[in-house]
Design a protein around this motif. Sequence first.
Motif, mmCIF file in Angstrom:
data_model
loop_
_atom_site.group_PDB
_atom_site.id
_atom_site.type_symbol
_atom_site.label_atom_id
_atom_site.label_comp_id
_atom_site.label_asym_id
_atom_site.label_seq_id
_atom_site.Cartn_x
_atom_site.Cartn_y
_atom_site.Cartn_z
ATOM 1 N N THR A 231 5.617 -3.776 10.557
ATOM 2 C CA THR A 231 4.454 -3.207 9.880
ATOM 3 C C THR A 231 3.202 -3.938 10.324
ATOM 4 O OG1 THR A 231 5.790 -2.683 7.928
ATOM 5 C CG2 THR A 231 3.411 -2.701 7.638
ATOM 6 N N ALA A 232 2.097 -3.207 10.437
ATOM 7 C CA ALA A 232 0.798 -3.812 10.726
ATOM 8 C C ALA A 232 -0.242 -3.176 9.808
ATOM 9 C CB ALA A 232 0.407 -3.611 12.180
ATOM 10 N N ARG A 233 -1.143 -4.000 9.294
ATOM 11 C CA ARG A 233 -2.223 -3.524 8.429
ATOM 12 C C ARG A 233 -3.543 -4.158 8.865
ATOM 13 N NH1 ARG A 233 1.991 -4.616 4.808
ATOM 14 N NH2 ARG A 233 2.735 -2.786 3.649
ATOM 15 N N PHE A 234 -4.616 -3.387 8.714
ATOM 16 C CA PHE A 234 -5.954 -3.921 8.970
ATOM 17 C C PHE A 234 -6.888 -3.327 7.938
ATOM 18 C CE2 PHE A 234 -10.208 -3.488 10.834
ATOM 19 C CZ PHE A 234 -10.472 -4.825 11.127
ATOM 20 N N GLY A 235 -7.719 -4.173 7.337
ATOM 21 C CA GLY A 235 -8.613 -3.641 6.327
ATOM 22 C C GLY A 235 -9.697 -4.606 5.922
ATOM 23 N N TYR A 236 -10.495 -4.142 4.975
ATOM 24 C CA TYR A 236 -11.620 -4.910 4.454
ATOM 25 C C TYR A 236 -11.589 -4.836 2.944
ATOM 26 C CZ TYR A 236 -16.468 -6.084 3.300
ATOM 27 O OH TYR A 236 -17.597 -6.649 2.761
ATOM 28 N N ALA A 237 -11.800 -5.993 2.297
ATOM 29 C CA ALA A 237 -11.739 -6.086 0.843
ATOM 30 C C ALA A 237 -10.359 -5.616 0.387
ATOM 31 C CB ALA A 237 -12.873 -5.289 0.199
ATOM 32 N N GLY A 238 -10.271 -4.572 -0.452
ATOM 33 C CA GLY A 238 -8.979 -4.160 -0.982
ATOM 34 C C GLY A 238 -8.408 -2.907 -0.381
ATOM 35 N N ILE A 239 -8.979 -2.385 0.705
ATOM 36 C CA ILE A 239 -8.492 -1.143 1.279
ATOM 37 C C ILE A 239 -8.381 -1.268 2.792
ATOM 38 C CG2 ILE A 239 -10.799 -0.108 1.527
ATOM 39 C CD1 ILE A 239 -9.484 2.580 0.717
ATOM 40 N N GLY A 240 -7.397 -0.594 3.373
ATOM 41 C CA GLY A 240 -7.215 -0.683 4.815
ATOM 42 C C GLY A 240 -6.296 0.413 5.317
ATOM 43 N N PHE A 241 -5.788 0.214 6.514
ATOM 44 C CA PHE A 241 -4.897 1.167 7.154
ATOM 45 C C PHE A 241 -3.600 0.458 7.542
ATOM 46 C CE2 PHE A 241 -9.246 2.498 7.941
ATOM 47 C CZ PHE A 241 -9.221 3.820 7.546
ATOM 48 N N PHE A 242 -2.511 1.202 7.561
ATOM 49 C CA PHE A 242 -1.225 0.628 7.931
ATOM 50 C C PHE A 242 -0.504 1.539 8.908
ATOM 51 C CE2 PHE A 242 0.306 3.694 4.864
ATOM 52 C CZ PHE A 242 1.564 4.039 5.337
ATOM 53 N N THR A 243 0.432 0.969 9.639
ATOM 54 C CA THR A 243 1.385 1.723 10.436
ATOM 55 C C THR A 243 2.720 0.996 10.398
ATOM 56 O OG1 THR A 243 1.852 2.721 12.605
ATOM 57 C CG2 THR A 243 0.752 0.589 12.602
#
Length: 271
Positions: A231-243
């Motif tokens: 799994t990988a995630r990238f985001g800012y503050a409390g929201i982001g994107f995952f795959t």
Amino acid sequence: MKNLILTALMVSGLTGAIASTAAGQQDSTAKEKSKWRDRKEYSVTLGIRDTESSDSTRRTKASKGRFVGGLTFTRIDLGYSRLIDNGSFTLSPENEFLDYRGGKTSTFSFDVVQMGYRFNQNFKIYVAGGFDWTHIRLNKDITIQPDQGELTYVEEDIQFSKNRFSSSYVHIPLNFELRTSENSKGNRFYFIAGPEVSFLLNGKVKQKSDERGKQKFKDDYNFQALRYGATARFGYAGIGFFTKFYFNDMFATDAQKGLKNMSFGITLGLN
């Protein structure tokens, strides 16, 4: 499942509002804010803000490192799933019966516990545990058969308004988290990645038609008992994107050899 997703989003939004209100009240002195956060190394959290650290007074302590963890309700992943048939998004003739509606084939997951070690303000390693659902919305009017050694189906002479083929897992990810320092608004950028293993809870077929009404059938449906991926995630503050991508086959059957699963979407609750 829709109620579960709506509840998760409502809890996240409500908790975010509570966290913002609490932060506003604590802005009277930066010192009091930092001391409050210092007590959150082991905690029960519901929200989308990282409450375990602050840049103001903890920089000297960060170099020493510390254990962090506790119960949580975070990293809520909501998105779409796609089947990959031996490297292709087009299903082979052997798997055409699994033809699905991309816009209604979804994934939903969240973590409920985590335990790890923060080395400094920007790097943390932790193990988490939670639940994961994959919902395949089938196009064809078929019924996947339970209690079969292979993935077997029968063609129906009725039209289903809903024909959903699902799996649910307990997942255990090992995450490596990198994050920036807080900006003037108290927010950060996050990058989180790592391997994940999952253990099958059950499979389910849920159908709806005028002739039969609503029907539900449960079985393992030859889903892999043990699933592993990354799994990988990238985001800012409390929201982001995952795959997410799973390395082993989706089903433990010879006919579906090479059929894998991936997902992508938004993440609520990065911390």
